[in-house]
Design an enzyme around this catalytic site. Structure first.
Site, mmCIF file in Angstrom:
data_model
loop_
_atom_site.group_PDB
_atom_site.id
_atom_site.type_symbol
_atom_site.label_atom_id
_atom_site.label_comp_id
_atom_site.label_asym_id
_atom_site.label_seq_id
_atom_site.Cartn_x
_atom_site.Cartn_y
_atom_site.Cartn_z
ATOM 1 N N ASP A 35 -2.810 3.494 -3.749
ATOM 2 C CA ASP A 35 -2.279 2.191 -3.356
ATOM 3 C C ASP A 35 -0.886 2.007 -3.939
ATOM 4 O O ASP A 35 -0.348 2.880 -4.623
ATOM 5 C CB ASP A 35 -3.213 1.089 -3.856
ATOM 6 C CG ASP A 35 -3.245 -0.138 -2.963
ATOM 7 O OD1 ASP A 35 -2.203 -0.479 -2.366
ATOM 8 O OD2 ASP A 35 -4.302 -0.772 -2.867
ATOM 9 N N HIS B 150 4.521 -7.487 -0.863
ATOM 10 C CA HIS B 150 4.041 -8.468 0.108
ATOM 11 C C HIS B 150 5.198 -9.228 0.760
ATOM 12 O O HIS B 150 5.099 -10.425 1.033
ATOM 13 C CB HIS B 150 3.026 -9.432 -0.521
ATOM 14 C CG HIS B 150 1.644 -8.846 -0.608
ATOM 15 N ND1 HIS B 150 0.502 -9.607 -0.659
ATOM 16 C CD2 HIS B 150 1.216 -7.556 -0.648
ATOM 17 C CE1 HIS B 150 -0.564 -8.819 -0.736
ATOM 18 N NE2 HIS B 150 -0.131 -7.565 -0.736
ATOM 19 N N HIS C 195 -6.139 2.381 2.180
ATOM 20 C CA HIS C 195 -6.355 1.334 3.184
ATOM 21 C C HIS C 195 -5.232 1.274 4.205
ATOM 22 O O HIS C 195 -4.059 1.472 3.897
ATOM 23 C CB HIS C 195 -6.642 -0.023 2.540
ATOM 24 C CG HIS C 195 -5.492 -0.785 1.966
ATOM 25 N ND1 HIS C 195 -4.670 -1.584 2.721
ATOM 26 C CD2 HIS C 195 -5.056 -0.918 0.687
ATOM 27 C CE1 HIS C 195 -3.779 -2.175 1.947
ATOM 28 N NE2 HIS C 195 -3.988 -1.781 0.701
ATOM 29 N N GLU D 51 -8.830 -4.094 3.493
ATOM 30 C CA GLU D 51 -8.684 -4.165 2.033
ATOM 31 C C GLU D 51 -8.052 -5.475 1.607
ATOM 32 O O GLU D 51 -8.434 -6.053 0.581
ATOM 33 C CB GLU D 51 -7.843 -2.983 1.536
ATOM 34 C CG GLU D 51 -7.776 -2.840 0.025
ATOM 35 C CD GLU D 51 -6.617 -3.598 -0.638
ATOM 36 O OE1 GLU D 51 -6.550 -3.597 -1.876
ATOM 37 O OE2 GLU D 51 -5.793 -4.180 0.094
ATOM 38 N N GLU D 52 -7.080 -5.943 2.368
ATOM 39 C CA GLU D 52 -6.309 -7.118 1.960
ATOM 40 C C GLU D 52 -7.124 -8.406 1.968
ATOM 41 O O GLU D 52 -6.676 -9.433 1.467
ATOM 42 C CB GLU D 52 -5.080 -7.281 2.865
ATOM 43 C CG GLU D 52 -4.045 -6.155 2.757
ATOM 44 C CD GLU D 52 -3.287 -6.169 1.431
ATOM 45 O OE1 GLU D 52 -3.527 -7.073 0.614
ATOM 46 O OE2 GLU D 52 -2.457 -5.265 1.219
#
Length: 347
Positions: free
Chosen positions: A234, A322, A68, A211-212
């Site tokens: 990922d 994140h 992604h 994707e998020e």
């Protein structure tokens, strides 16, 4: 290791629904690597490399890498008369990591640097009780220094991303958006690593969007391709840091790529897990099994598309995920690349 490509990928802004600049960068980088490259209606970049073995019988097995392109970020939801930008998150943020951040606001009229802070009083005039409150992501505002002129250039829906460069420290790489520009890098470099290999499988690399916010691009891409094997490429957690119980660390940095067997979106195919383990052991590629109690990844979309597919995750353990200080170990990234190349050559 092509760190400069990873740098360009990480430093290019692209939140869910706004991945176009990342996609264009990848398109420039992959010229000559694939037999067909298309962009689907959602904005995912779908790349196909045909089987290189003319002696095969029947249709070749379809192996799909799902990588992604989007990073977590914000979209502008309102611009006040005084030029403050209110935002809505696209992706999961811990608000404790958002204080006093430099950001980049991308508009039709160009990019504007800004700062992000929560609304409210500074430390000098706030009470102890007020200072204990942790705001929600929606409570943060962006100031680009233009006052009321901001309304002339910033529109609702414009993209806001963290404004931090990629750096190398020791054996580590630190950047915003390693989740998941790591996968974009791996998708490009794995196919480069094949060279003129006579691989039997038909290789599909899908650089997916959104994707998020729910594996959206991966779902449509997987239904279009209908893979036999889906490899969700990922990041995952590396909580090998102070304050985290050993059983929750997920991966240990420097111990190899993560062979992802479960999260809340999918359970990997048991035989495929064993196949990757045997391959990694044969090629002396370090690895570790990984599981997450929550969260998901694009491999789940491949597994559930159409009549279904076998799927597993190939992941890289990432500290401080994140945030703008996402950190990976170079050797783990290399291990992920090595196992992908080895698998594609034999699949």
């Amino acid at each position: 290791m092509n760190i400069e490509l990873l740098r360009r990928l990480c430093e290019t802004p692209g939140v869910p629904g706004h991945e176009h600049r990342v996609r264009e960068l990848i398109q420039d980088e992959i010229k000559g690597l694939f037999d067909e490259v298309t962009v689907d209606p959602m904005g995912s970049l779908l790349c196909r490399r045909n089987s290189r073995k003319s002696s095969r019988k029947g249709d070749p097995k379809k192996v799909m890498l799902l990588c992604h392109m989007d990073e977590i970020g914000f979209l502008v939801s309102h611009v006040t008369d005084k030029g403050f930008l209110h935002v809505q998150p696209v992706g999961g943020f811990d608000a404790r990591n958002l204080f006093s951040r430099r950001v980049l606001v991308s508009t039709d009229d160009g990019e504007f640097k800004g700062v992000m802070n929560p609304g409210g009083k500074p430390i000098h005039i706030s009470s102890p009780e007020e200072r204990k409150k942790v705001p929600e992501p929606k409570d943060f505002v962006v100031d680009i220094g233009l006052g009321d002129k901001a309304r002339d250039v910033v529109k609702v829906g414009d993209m806001v991303t963290m404004d931090e460069p990629l750096i190398e420290i020791g054996d580590k790489i630190v950047s915003k958006a390693l989740d998941n520009r790591i996968a974009c890098w791996l998708g490009v470099e794995a196919v480069k690593g094949l060279g003129k290999s006579k691989h039997e499988c038909e290789i599909h690399v899908a650089f997916t969007c959104q994707e998020e916010v729910g594996l959206r691009g991966a779902r449509t891409a997987s239904f279009a391709i209908k893979p036999d094997i889906g490899l969700g490429v990922d990041t995952t957690l590396a909580c090998d840091t102070p304050g985290v119980p050993e059983q929750d660390r997920t991966t240990v940095q420097g111990n190899g790529f993560g062979l992802h067997v479960k999260d809340s979106s999918f359970i990997a195919d048991r035989d495929l897990v064993k196949e990757f383990e045997a391959l990694a052991e044969k090629e002396k590629i370090p690895f570790q099994r990984t599981m997450l109690a929550a969260g998901g990844q694009d491999g789940a979309a491949a597994q559930q598309a159409a009549a279904g597919a076998k799927a597993v995750g190939i992941v890289v353990g990432t500290r401080y995920i994140h945030t703008v200080t996402e950190m990976i170990h170079k050797s783990d990234l290399q291990a992920a690349l090595d196992v992908l190349v080895a698998y594609l050559k034999k699949a």
